[in-house]
Scaffold this motif. Structure first.
Motif, PDB file in Angstrom:
ATOM      1  N   ARG A 190      -1.447 151.568  41.506  1.00 25.37           N
ATOM      2  CA  ARG A 190      -1.276 150.120  41.372  1.00 25.37           C
ATOM      3  C   ARG A 190      -0.279 149.785  40.274  1.00 25.37           C
ATOM      4  N   GLY A 191       0.222 148.553  40.342  1.00 24.20           N
ATOM      5  CA  GLY A 191       1.153 148.075  39.334  1.00 24.20           C
ATOM      6  C   GLY A 191       0.442 147.567  38.101  1.00 24.20           C
ATOM      7  N   SER A 192       1.181 146.860  37.261  1.00 20.00           N
ATOM      8  CA  SER A 192       0.635 146.375  35.992  1.00 20.00           C
ATOM      9  C   SER A 192      -0.563 145.462  36.224  1.00 20.00           C
ATOM     10  N   SER A 193      -1.631 145.698  35.458  1.00 22.20           N
ATOM     11  CA  SER A 193      -2.857 144.936  35.682  1.00 22.20           C
ATOM     12  C   SER A 193      -3.551 144.537  34.389  1.00 22.20           C
ATOM     13  N   SER A 194      -2.980 144.851  33.237  1.00 17.72           N
ATOM     14  CA  SER A 194      -3.608 144.525  31.962  1.00 17.72           C
ATOM     15  C   SER A 194      -2.553 144.581  30.864  1.00 17.72           C
ATOM     16  N   ILE A 195      -2.944 144.175  29.672  1.00 22.12           N
ATOM     17  CA  ILE A 195      -2.031 144.264  28.528  1.00 22.12           C
ATOM     18  C   ILE A 195      -1.637 145.715  28.291  1.00 22.12           C
ATOM     19  N   LYS A 196      -2.584 146.623  28.462  1.00 22.02           N
ATOM     20  CA  LYS A 196      -2.290 148.042  28.239  1.00 22.02           C
ATOM     21  C   LYS A 196      -1.207 148.538  29.185  1.00 22.02           C
ATOM     22  N   SER A 197      -1.249 148.106  30.452  1.00 20.65           N
ATOM     23  CA  SER A 197      -0.234 148.583  31.382  1.00 20.65           C
ATOM     24  C   SER A 197       1.137 147.986  31.077  1.00 20.65           C
ATOM     25  N   PHE A 198       1.183 146.761  30.538  1.00 22.57           N
ATOM     26  CA  PHE A 198       2.470 146.233  30.111  1.00 22.57           C
ATOM     27  C   PHE A 198       2.996 147.005  28.902  1.00 22.57           C
ATOM     28  N   GLN A 199       2.102 147.467  28.043  1.00 19.19           N
ATOM     29  CA  GLN A 199       2.523 148.323  26.933  1.00 19.19           C
ATOM     30  C   GLN A 199       3.113 149.639  27.449  1.00 19.19           C
ATOM     31  N   THR A 200       2.525 150.161  28.518  1.00 16.48           N
ATOM     32  CA  THR A 200       3.065 151.366  29.146  1.00 16.48           C
ATOM     33  C   THR A 200       4.485 151.120  29.635  1.00 16.48           C
ATOM     34  N   ASN A 201       4.710 149.967  30.265  1.00 14.48           N
ATOM     35  CA  ASN A 201       6.056 149.619  30.744  1.00 14.48           C
ATOM     36  C   ASN A 201       7.077 149.623  29.612  1.00 14.48           C
TER      37      ASN A 201
END
Length: 218
Positions: A16-27
């Protein structure tokens, strides 16, 4: 990620794509950093730090759950796919699967990033000489277009073939469009919606839903 086996015996791993603040940090954790392989750090291949880290963690979860035919010595075809951040993670997972099980999975990303330099692309292709990789994009995806300059400056490239598709219909464009049936729900018309609207389907988080903004960031 979601992993399942189709009725015709194909193992699908969908990230899945971005789904939380943590995943935006990963980006945003771009790096780039050396590609880590089973033999250690690659001397010249550089890759997005966040996606490499995410795939390492995710692979530990997925590896024990692989269907018997999708693992080492099996004959089950495997397709790894993902949207946006999930496309970057899927690319790295495809390499993990190749290194750990000897399988060459097919790769299909949707609105996925360019995540490594030319040496990374050549390493990927050398590991998957018989298996195609496709990257689906459309021209009104502003998230993709706004990142293109950054990727170019970093020398990043897709590992496979970029394929132009339709935002509102399940169509692939070459010399002439190849279309399946139409359909798919609309959502609010913003930049992130165009990034999530592919083939006539909204395949990301619904930005207007309060749970998108109120969820715990891990």
């Amino acid at each position: 990620a979601t992993m399942f086996t189709t009725s015709d015996g194909v193992c699908i791993i969908a990230c899945r794509g971005s789904s939380s603040i943590k995943s935006f940090q990963t980006n945003l954790n771009i790096g780039p950093v050396p590609l880590i392989t089973e033999r250690g750090a690659h001397p010249t291949a550089r890759v997005h730090a966040g996606f490499q880290s995410a795939s390492k963690v995710l692979w530990r979860e997925l590896k024990p759950l692989l269907p018997a035919g999708a693992g080492s010595g099996g004959s089950m075809p495997v397709v790894v796919t993902g949207h946006s951040l999930g496309g970057g993670t899927a690319t790295m997972l495809a390499l993990k699967l190749r290194e750990h099980s000897g399988r060459e999975p097919s790769l299909i990303t949707v609105a996925g990033p360019k995540l490594g330099n030319g040496e990374f692309r050549e390493h990927y292709r050398s590991m998957m000489p018989r298996t195609p990789a496709f990257h689906c994009v459309h021209d009104t995806d502003d998230v993709i277009s706004s990142n293109t300059r950054l990727w170019d400056d970093l020398g990043f490239a897709h590992v496979g073939v970029e394929v132009k598709v339709d935002k509102d219909r399940p169509c692939i464009y070459d010399d002439a469009p190849v279309c399946a049936v139409e359909g798919g729900p609309p959502s609010l018309k913003k930049v992130f919606v165009d990034h999530c609207q592919y083939f006539g389907f909204y395949i990301g988080l619904r930005m207007e839903h309060p749970s998108v903004w109120l969820r715990v960031p891990w």
